[in-house]
Scaffold this motif. Structure first.
Motif, PDB file in Angstrom:
ATOM      1  N   ALA A 106      12.246  42.100  63.996  1.00  0.00           N
ATOM      2  CA  ALA A 106      10.876  42.458  63.617  1.00  0.00           C
ATOM      3  C   ALA A 106      10.127  41.262  63.046  1.00  0.00           C
ATOM      4  O   ALA A 106       8.918  41.132  63.252  1.00  0.00           O
ATOM      5  N   PHE A 158       9.119  39.111  66.100  1.00  0.00           N
ATOM      6  CA  PHE A 158       8.152  39.837  66.937  1.00  0.00           C
ATOM      7  C   PHE A 158       6.843  40.010  66.167  1.00  0.00           C
ATOM      8  O   PHE A 158       5.771  39.642  66.652  1.00  0.00           O
ATOM      9  N   GLY A 159       6.957  40.537  64.961  1.00  0.00           N
ATOM     10  CA  GLY A 159       5.775  40.927  64.185  1.00  0.00           C
ATOM     11  C   GLY A 159       4.855  39.766  63.832  1.00  0.00           C
ATOM     12  O   GLY A 159       3.641  39.931  63.779  1.00  0.00           O
ATOM     13  N   GLY A 164       5.758  46.728  71.826  1.00  0.00           N
ATOM     14  CA  GLY A 164       5.445  47.405  70.563  1.00  0.00           C
ATOM     15  C   GLY A 164       5.496  48.923  70.704  1.00  0.00           C
ATOM     16  O   GLY A 164       5.955  49.629  69.798  1.00  0.00           O
ATOM     17  N   CYS A 206       9.027  50.109  70.378  1.00  0.00           N
ATOM     18  CA  CYS A 206       9.472  50.118  68.966  1.00  0.00           C
ATOM     19  C   CYS A 206       8.995  51.411  68.317  1.00  0.00           C
ATOM     20  O   CYS A 206       9.770  52.143  67.688  1.00  0.00           O
ATOM     21  N   LYS A 207       7.700  51.669  68.486  1.00  0.00           N
ATOM     22  CA  LYS A 207       7.080  52.825  67.840  1.00  0.00           C
ATOM     23  C   LYS A 207       7.665  54.143  68.352  1.00  0.00           C
ATOM     24  O   LYS A 207       7.895  55.069  67.575  1.00  0.00           O
ATOM     25  N   HIS A 213      10.851  54.832  66.634  1.00  0.00           N
ATOM     26  CA  HIS A 213      10.620  55.152  65.215  1.00  0.00           C
ATOM     27  C   HIS A 213      10.093  56.572  65.065  1.00  0.00           C
ATOM     28  O   HIS A 213      10.524  57.307  64.175  1.00  0.00           O
TER      29      HIS A 213
HETATM   30  C1  ASC Z   1       6.394  45.321  64.736  1.00  0.00           C
HETATM   31  C2  ASC Z   1       7.390  46.047  64.046  1.00  0.00           C
HETATM   32  C3  ASC Z   1       7.512  47.252  64.636  1.00  0.00           C
HETATM   33  C4  ASC Z   1       6.586  47.328  65.781  1.00  0.00           C
HETATM   34  C5  ASC Z   1       5.672  48.513  65.721  1.00  0.00           C
HETATM   35  C6  ASC Z   1       4.750  48.535  66.911  1.00  0.00           C
HETATM   36  O1  ASC Z   1       6.024  44.194  64.509  1.00  0.00           O
HETATM   37  O2  ASC Z   1       8.092  45.652  63.006  1.00  0.00           O
HETATM   38  O3  ASC Z   1       8.313  48.207  64.300  1.00  0.00           O
HETATM   39  O4  ASC Z   1       5.861  46.095  65.749  1.00  0.00           O
HETATM   40  O5  ASC Z   1       4.934  48.464  64.541  1.00  0.00           O
HETATM   41  O6  ASC Z   1       3.934  49.671  66.858  1.00  0.00           O
END
Ligand code: ASC
Length: 128
Positions: A20, A23-24, A115, A118-119, A122
């Motif tokens: 993360a 990526f983030g 992304g 990832c979401k 989650h």
């Molecule tokens: C990020 C991160 C996530 C994803 C998510 C995308 O940088 O840590 O878990 O992107 O937020 O919607």
């Protein structure tokens, strides 16, 4: 391969944290709020993509309790969870190809797609 359930939880969280982070930090660039820099993108996505294979080894049975937001459904819907994990890994691999190309538009599109994966996971498998 883990001595205690806590070790598996720590391991997967550490892997997600590194993934993360790399990526983030590219979010602002993907949104065009920071100038595109091909090397920064390629370097960080290479790390995120290689990290993407690691966390799932930590989802061993019996690790839904403790210092974790993991939902019990991970172990009752294993096939669905594994498919969601693979979707993220495949998206990361495609993003890595786009990142290496040096093309800003390809990077932005692939970053957005990744992304979403990832979401998606989650939303289904991580507690608030
Ligand atoms: C990020 C991160 C996530 C994803 C998510 C995308 O940088 O840590 O878990 O992107 O937020 O919607």
């Amino acid at each position: 391969q883990f001595q205690k359930p806590e070790d598996a939880i720590k391991y997967r969280k550490a892997a997600f944290t590194v993934m993360a982070s790399h990526f983030g930090r590219l979010g602002p660039m993907a949104q065009g709020r920071v100038p595109f820099d091909a090397k920064t993108v390629a370097d960080n996505i290479a790390i995120a993509a290689s990290m993407s294979s690691l966390p799932f080894a930590g989802f061993v049975p019996g690790t839904d309790k403790g210092d974790t937001k993991a939902k019990a459904e991970i172990w009752s819907e294993t096939e669905k969870f594994n498919a969601a994990a693979k979707k993220m890994q495949d998206a990361m691999a495609a993003l890595n190809v786009a990142a290496k190309s040096g093309n800003a538009d390809q990077f932005k599109a692939a970053f957005g797609e990744t992304g979403k994966t990832c979401k998606g996971c989650h939303d289904d498998y991580r507690k608030e």
